[in-house]
Design a protein around this motif. Structure first.
Motif, PDB file in Angstrom:
ATOM      1  N   HIS A   1      24.551  18.050  34.591  1.00  0.00           N
ATOM      2  CA  HIS A   1      24.561  17.532  35.950  1.00  0.00           C
ATOM      3  C   HIS A   1      24.285  16.035  35.879  1.00  0.00           C
ATOM      4  O   HIS A   1      23.391  15.584  35.160  1.00  0.00           O
TER       5      HIS A   1
ATOM      6  N   LEU B   1      25.707  23.225  32.220  1.00  0.00           N
ATOM      7  CA  LEU B   1      26.626  24.352  32.274  1.00  0.00           C
ATOM      8  C   LEU B   1      27.341  24.487  30.939  1.00  0.00           C
ATOM      9  O   LEU B   1      27.624  23.485  30.276  1.00  0.00           O
TER      10      LEU B   1
ATOM     11  N   ARG C   1      24.415  28.836  32.757  1.00  0.00           N
ATOM     12  CA  ARG C   1      23.706  27.724  33.399  1.00  0.00           C
ATOM     13  C   ARG C   1      22.286  27.637  32.856  1.00  0.00           C
ATOM     14  O   ARG C   1      21.620  28.653  32.654  1.00  0.00           O
TER      15      ARG C   1
ATOM     16  N   VAL D   1      34.704  23.291  32.097  1.00  0.00           N
ATOM     17  CA  VAL D   1      33.792  23.031  33.209  1.00  0.00           C
ATOM     18  C   VAL D   1      33.502  21.543  33.246  1.00  0.00           C
ATOM     19  O   VAL D   1      33.475  20.879  32.204  1.00  0.00           O
TER      20      VAL D   1
ATOM     21  N   PHE E   1      31.481  18.248  35.873  1.00  0.00           N
ATOM     22  CA  PHE E   1      30.760  17.800  37.054  1.00  0.00           C
ATOM     23  C   PHE E   1      31.382  16.517  37.585  1.00  0.00           C
ATOM     24  O   PHE E   1      31.788  15.643  36.812  1.00  0.00           O
TER      25      PHE E   1
ATOM     26  N   ALA F   1      30.727  20.822  40.908  1.00  0.00           N
ATOM     27  CA  ALA F   1      31.232  21.252  39.603  1.00  0.00           C
ATOM     28  C   ALA F   1      32.528  22.032  39.785  1.00  0.00           C
ATOM     29  O   ALA F   1      32.733  22.690  40.814  1.00  0.00           O
TER      30      ALA F   1
ATOM     31  N   ALA G   1      35.250  24.650  37.457  1.00  0.00           N
ATOM     32  CA  ALA G   1      35.427  25.420  36.229  1.00  0.00           C
ATOM     33  C   ALA G   1      36.791  26.104  36.260  1.00  0.00           C
ATOM     34  O   ALA G   1      37.373  26.317  37.328  1.00  0.00           O
TER      35      ALA G   1
ATOM     36  N   SER H   1      31.765  24.742  42.569  1.00  0.00           N
ATOM     37  CA  SER H   1      30.377  24.999  42.944  1.00  0.00           C
ATOM     38  C   SER H   1      29.817  23.766  43.643  1.00  0.00           C
ATOM     39  O   SER H   1      29.989  22.644  43.169  1.00  0.00           O
TER      40      SER H   1
ATOM     41  N   GLY I   1      26.089  24.487  40.302  1.00  0.00           N
ATOM     42  CA  GLY I   1      26.557  25.477  39.348  1.00  0.00           C
ATOM     43  C   GLY I   1      25.965  26.859  39.489  1.00  0.00           C
ATOM     44  O   GLY I   1      26.236  27.735  38.662  1.00  0.00           O
TER      45      GLY I   1
ATOM     46  N   TRP J   1      29.806  30.166  42.727  1.00  0.00           N
ATOM     47  CA  TRP J   1      31.160  29.627  42.575  1.00  0.00           C
ATOM     48  C   TRP J   1      32.112  30.243  43.584  1.00  0.00           C
ATOM     49  O   TRP J   1      32.025  31.444  43.874  1.00  0.00           O
TER      50      TRP J   1
END
Length: 199
Positions: A54, A62, A71, A91, A93, A99, A101, A110, A114, A117
């Motif tokens: 993050h 993640l 996570r 994945v 950010f 985020a 994926a 997300s 995370g 989702w």
């Protein structure tokens, strides 16, 4: 220290240091809290395809693995699986903590760092394995083998991007952190790196 590595992530600075994560196809994640001098191994995630921290919360990370999306809230020491899917291929950010994926042929988003989702697009893309998300959130791209897609925010779908010349398999996508302004995308393939400056 890790052996065969195919995914690496570096956290934002916390207490004057970065946390490093490394993972590979044989499973597990290695974490270093001292700039890579020593490493701690966690065997929870499966074979790791991609790791991401993050951008504003260095304790949140993640892991996209062959055993789902995982996570961590302690900088990568312990991991919890947050999806029930078998394999998560990529994945990333954005700078605001959103985020994205790739799994089950779709891109998922997300908005809670995370933890949960939601599917971003309604149309599946066969062999959707690679994502590229700009830090400013303005550019989201996906690749399926040699096919490139751009996410159209108005349509809410990925649209195919014509490629001239045709490329070999796309293995990495890197939009500029300031994509909204410079519209720059780097594409990594088995033939080399390609650059687009028109979005």
């Amino acid at each position: 220290a890790p052996g065969w590595v195919q995914a690496v992530a570096v956290s934002a600075t916390a207490a004057g240091r970065h946390t490093l994560l490394a993972g590979g196809p044989y499973g597990g994640v290695y974490q270093s809290a001292d700039e890579g001098t020593t490493w701690t191994y966690s065997s929870d995630p499966g074979g790791v395809y991609r790791l991401a921290f993050h951008p504003a919360q260095p304790e949140v990370a993640l892991a996209a693995t062959n055993n789902g999306l995982w996570r961590s809230t302690d900088s990568g020491l312990q991991w919890t699986r947050v999806t029930t899917t078998t394999a998560v291929h990529d994945v990333a950010f954005a700078g605001d903590g959103t985020a994205v994926a790739a799994f089950d042929g779709y891109a998922w988003r997300s908005t809670d760092d995370g933890a949960t989702w939601q599917r971003l697009s309604s149309t599946a893309v066969n062999r959707l394995f690679t994502l590229g998300l700009s830090a400013d959130g303005a550019g989201l791209f996906a690749a399926a083998d040699a096919r490139l897609y751009r996410f159209d925010t108005q349509a809410g779908e990925f649209v195919a991007v014509p490629m001239q010349p045709a490329l070999s398999r796309i293995i990495r996508l890197a939009p500029s952190p300031t994509f909204a302004g410079d519209r720059t995308l780097l594409i990594g393939t088995y033939d080399g790196v390609w650059r687009s400056t028109d979005g």
